[in-house]
Design a protein around this motif. Structure first.
Motif, PDB file in Angstrom:
ATOM      1  N   LEU A 147     -17.902  55.649  40.210  1.00 13.37           N
ATOM      2  CA  LEU A 147     -19.270  55.557  40.420  1.00 13.37           C
ATOM      3  C   LEU A 147     -19.985  54.520  41.260  1.00 13.37           C
ATOM      4  CD1 LEU A 147     -21.076  55.376  37.033  1.00 13.37           C
ATOM      5  CD2 LEU A 147     -21.179  57.181  38.524  1.00 13.37           C
ATOM      6  N   LEU A 148     -18.621  53.797  41.662  1.00  6.51           N
ATOM      7  CA  LEU A 148     -18.779  52.386  43.110  1.00  6.51           C
ATOM      8  C   LEU A 148     -18.240  53.155  44.294  1.00  6.51           C
ATOM      9  CD1 LEU A 148     -16.807  49.757  42.264  1.00  6.51           C
ATOM     10  CD2 LEU A 148     -18.759  49.627  42.874  1.00  6.51           C
ATOM     11  N   ILE A 149     -17.667  54.805  44.149  1.00  5.98           N
ATOM     12  CA  ILE A 149     -17.366  56.013  44.866  1.00  5.98           C
ATOM     13  C   ILE A 149     -18.593  56.577  45.867  1.00  5.98           C
ATOM     14  CG2 ILE A 149     -15.757  57.749  45.957  1.00  5.98           C
ATOM     15  CD1 ILE A 149     -13.754  56.226  44.556  1.00  5.98           C
ATOM     16  N   LEU A 150     -18.734  57.255  44.652  1.00  7.86           N
ATOM     17  CA  LEU A 150     -20.508  57.444  44.930  1.00  7.86           C
ATOM     18  C   LEU A 150     -21.365  57.645  46.310  1.00  7.86           C
ATOM     19  CD1 LEU A 150     -21.546  61.207  44.103  1.00  7.86           C
ATOM     20  CD2 LEU A 150     -22.375  60.314  42.650  1.00  7.86           C
ATOM     21  N   PRO A 151     -21.671  56.252  45.544  1.00  7.85           N
ATOM     22  CA  PRO A 151     -22.511  56.128  47.076  1.00  7.85           C
ATOM     23  C   PRO A 151     -22.176  56.028  48.409  1.00  7.85           C
ATOM     24  CG  PRO A 151     -22.754  54.426  45.099  1.00  7.85           C
ATOM     25  CD  PRO A 151     -21.362  55.459  45.033  1.00  7.85           C
ATOM     26  N   LEU A 152     -20.964  55.655  48.236  1.00  6.10           N
ATOM     27  CA  LEU A 152     -19.976  55.468  49.367  1.00  6.10           C
ATOM     28  C   LEU A 152     -19.863  56.880  50.486  1.00  6.10           C
ATOM     29  CD1 LEU A 152     -17.240  52.850  49.383  1.00  6.10           C
ATOM     30  CD2 LEU A 152     -19.640  52.480  50.514  1.00  6.10           C
ATOM     31  N   LEU A 153     -19.871  58.383  49.351  1.00  7.58           N
ATOM     32  CA  LEU A 153     -19.954  58.973  49.664  1.00  7.58           C
ATOM     33  C   LEU A 153     -21.110  59.955  50.588  1.00  7.58           C
ATOM     34  CD1 LEU A 153     -17.429  60.426  47.400  1.00  7.58           C
ATOM     35  CD2 LEU A 153     -16.902  59.447  49.463  1.00  7.58           C
ATOM     36  N   LEU A 154     -22.638  59.450  49.347  1.00  8.73           N
ATOM     37  CA  LEU A 154     -23.713  60.589  49.938  1.00  8.73           C
ATOM     38  C   LEU A 154     -24.122  59.724  51.071  1.00  8.73           C
ATOM     39  CD1 LEU A 154     -24.716  61.089  45.948  1.00  8.73           C
ATOM     40  CD2 LEU A 154     -23.397  62.407  48.133  1.00  8.73           C
ATOM     41  N   THR A 155     -23.784  58.279  51.444  1.00 11.47           N
ATOM     42  CA  THR A 155     -23.888  57.585  52.305  1.00 11.47           C
ATOM     43  C   THR A 155     -23.597  57.254  53.857  1.00 11.47           C
ATOM     44  OG1 THR A 155     -23.644  55.754  51.643  1.00 11.47           O
ATOM     45  CG2 THR A 155     -25.725  55.945  50.855  1.00 11.47           C
ATOM     46  N   GLY A 156     -22.298  57.756  53.757  1.00 15.05           N
ATOM     47  CA  GLY A 156     -21.221  57.354  55.072  1.00 15.05           C
ATOM     48  C   GLY A 156     -21.146  56.673  55.363  1.00 15.05           C
ATOM     49  N   GLY A 157     -21.513  55.408  53.684  1.00 14.91           N
ATOM     50  CA  GLY A 157     -21.147  53.952  54.425  1.00 14.91           C
ATOM     51  C   GLY A 157     -21.429  53.540  55.039  1.00 14.91           C
ATOM     52  N   LEU A 158     -23.150  53.855  55.409  1.00 17.85           N
ATOM     53  CA  LEU A 158     -23.699  53.261  56.656  1.00 17.85           C
ATOM     54  C   LEU A 158     -24.416  52.031  56.425  1.00 17.85           C
ATOM     55  CD1 LEU A 158     -26.006  54.278  58.861  1.00 17.85           C
ATOM     56  CD2 LEU A 158     -27.733  54.969  57.766  1.00 17.85           C
ATOM     57  N   HIS A 159     -24.788  51.924  55.145  1.00 18.13           N
ATOM     58  CA  HIS A 159     -25.346  50.715  54.444  1.00 18.13           C
ATOM     59  C   HIS A 159     -24.155  49.798  54.423  1.00 18.13           C
ATOM     60  CE1 HIS A 159     -28.648  52.857  54.307  1.00 18.13           C
ATOM     61  NE2 HIS A 159     -28.614  53.197  52.603  1.00 18.13           N
ATOM     62  N   ALA A 160     -22.930  49.649  53.798  1.00 19.77           N
ATOM     63  CA  ALA A 160     -22.029  48.906  54.055  1.00 19.77           C
ATOM     64  C   ALA A 160     -21.820  48.914  54.868  1.00 19.77           C
ATOM     65  CB  ALA A 160     -20.804  50.046  53.302  1.00 19.77           C
ATOM     66  N   ASP A 161     -21.840  49.958  56.144  1.00 20.26           N
ATOM     67  CA  ASP A 161     -20.993  48.805  57.355  1.00 20.26           C
ATOM     68  C   ASP A 161     -22.052  47.721  58.067  1.00 20.26           C
ATOM     69  OD1 ASP A 161     -19.837  49.096  60.126  1.00 20.26           O
ATOM     70  OD2 ASP A 161     -21.901  50.005  60.452  1.00 20.26           O
ATOM     71  N   GLY A 162     -23.276  48.499  57.548  1.00 20.77           N
ATOM     72  CA  GLY A 162     -24.560  47.155  58.221  1.00 20.77           C
ATOM     73  C   GLY A 162     -24.361  45.877  57.018  1.00 20.77           C
ATOM     74  N   TYR A 178     -30.630  45.815  58.013  1.00 20.73           N
ATOM     75  CA  TYR A 178     -31.238  46.418  57.141  1.00 20.73           C
ATOM     76  C   TYR A 178     -30.245  47.440  56.071  1.00 20.73           C
ATOM     77  CZ  TYR A 178     -35.209  47.417  60.410  1.00 20.73           C
ATOM     78  OH  TYR A 178     -36.231  47.333  61.421  1.00 20.73           O
ATOM     79  N   GLY A 179     -29.377  47.501  56.476  1.00 20.79           N
ATOM     80  CA  GLY A 179     -28.477  48.038  55.646  1.00 20.79           C
ATOM     81  C   GLY A 179     -27.713  46.846  54.848  1.00 20.79           C
ATOM     82  N   ALA A 180     -27.947  45.919  55.052  1.00 20.05           N
ATOM     83  CA  ALA A 180     -27.702  44.457  53.672  1.00 20.05           C
ATOM     84  C   ALA A 180     -28.294  44.244  53.087  1.00 20.05           C
ATOM     85  CB  ALA A 180     -27.699  43.441  55.130  1.00 20.05           C
ATOM     86  N   VAL A 181     -29.621  44.411  53.172  1.00 19.94           N
ATOM     87  CA  VAL A 181     -30.686  43.788  52.023  1.00 19.94           C
ATOM     88  C   VAL A 181     -30.909  45.308  51.624  1.00 19.94           C
ATOM     89  CG1 VAL A 181     -32.601  45.178  53.012  1.00 19.94           C
ATOM     90  CG2 VAL A 181     -32.653  43.267  51.469  1.00 19.94           C
ATOM     91  N   THR A 182     -30.179  46.533  51.635  1.00 24.71           N
ATOM     92  CA  THR A 182     -30.524  47.711  50.674  1.00 24.71           C
ATOM     93  C   THR A 182     -28.902  47.432  49.629  1.00 24.71           C
ATOM     94  OG1 THR A 182     -31.411  49.249  52.615  1.00 24.71           O
ATOM     95  CG2 THR A 182     -30.126  50.412  51.120  1.00 24.71           C
ATOM     96  N   VAL A 183     -27.929  47.266  50.309  1.00 22.85           N
ATOM     97  CA  VAL A 183     -26.839  46.963  49.019  1.00 22.85           C
ATOM     98  C   VAL A 183     -27.193  46.004  48.398  1.00 22.85           C
ATOM     99  CG1 VAL A 183     -24.428  46.432  49.287  1.00 22.85           C
ATOM    100  CG2 VAL A 183     -25.150  47.917  50.973  1.00 22.85           C
TER     101      VAL A 183
END
Length: 255
Positions: A66-81, A225-230
């Motif tokens: 369940l930790l991996i799934l959001p990274l896969l579905l978002t492409g790590g976009l927010h994690a990068d931010g 934007y990505g940071a506040v989302t995560v």
């Protein structure tokens, strides 16, 4: 419909209708549909959680997947931010240098360490959460997270003179906030009082966090934007996980 598809393709790896040409106007209009993008993600997360708990149980493997799934579905976009924001904010440099560091495509030590710690925290929160609360928590988590992003875009100045994030900021208006807010409330409120508490605290956190970033950076950026989302998503998990400690508490709030 086209604006929603633009937002879905930009924020996720889910491409219903592939679009290769995006205009500034299409970007701007898509912002109000970000909570709807969160709904799509929430359905995916909740379904995955239900299947994993049903077939595997609430085990370590379930939390990891369940930790991996959001990274896969978002492409790590927010994690990068999030990582870029951590690199800049924790650098201890002056404002302009912080913005330069955040713009660098390479991830620094502050970003890596911050992200690893965040993953540890989310892992613990998922593992400690009562299985009964796991599905609703993961359903509303991305919705509230994208509403936090809308608030960051519409309510705070952009820190740079240009950039992709500025396109969103320039097009956001009061209608954007109203539309996104209505969607968020409609999606979250049926999930109970605990979900409403998570929504209110998530909004409060997003506003305070973006205010702090505005003080530090002179505004917000696409990375913020990505940071506040995560971070808002993590707060939602924390609320549901803490409510799991006492079954009487979450039993009342769930009604």
């Amino acid at each position: 419909m086209n604006s929603f598809l633009v937002g879905l393709q930009f924020l996720t790896r889910i491409h219903i209708a592939r679009q290769t040409v995006w205009t500034a106007d299409a970007f701007g209009r898509s912002t109000r549909f970000f909570p709807l993008v969160g709904l799509v993600l929430g359905i995916c997360y909740a379904l995955a959680a239900w299947l994993l708990v049903y077939f595997i149980g609430m085990r370590t493997l379930t939390a990891v997947l369940l930790l991996i799934l959001p990274l896969l579905l978002t492409g790590g976009l927010h994690a990068d931010g999030f990582m870029d924001t951590a690199d800049g904010v924790f650098s201890g440099r002056e404002r302009e240098r912080k913005l330069e560091i955040m713009k660098d495509s390479r991830v620094g030590s502050f970003g890596v360490v911050s992200f690893v710690l965040l993953m540890f925290l989310q892992f613990a929160l998922l593992l400690d959460m009562h299985p009964f609360l796991l599905v609703p928590a993961l359903f509303i988590m991305p919705i509230i997270g994208r509403m936090a992003m809308v608030l960051a875009i519409a309510c705070f100045p952009y820190a740079r003179a240009d950039g992709m994030g500025k396109t969103f900021a320039d097009m956001a208006d009061r209608k954007t906030i109203v539309t996104a807010s209505v969607m968020t409330v409609v999606f979250v409120l049926p999930c109970g009082l605990l979900a409403f508490v998570a929504l209110m605290l998530g909004i409060l956190f997003a506003l305070l966090f973006c205010r702090a970033m505005t003080t530090t950076l002179g505004g917000v950026t696409g990375d913020v934007y990505g940071a506040v989302t995560v971070l808002t998503e993590t707060l939602v998990l924390a609320i549901f996980s803490l409510a799991s400690i006492n079954s009487d508490v979450w039993g009342i709030l769930w009604r």
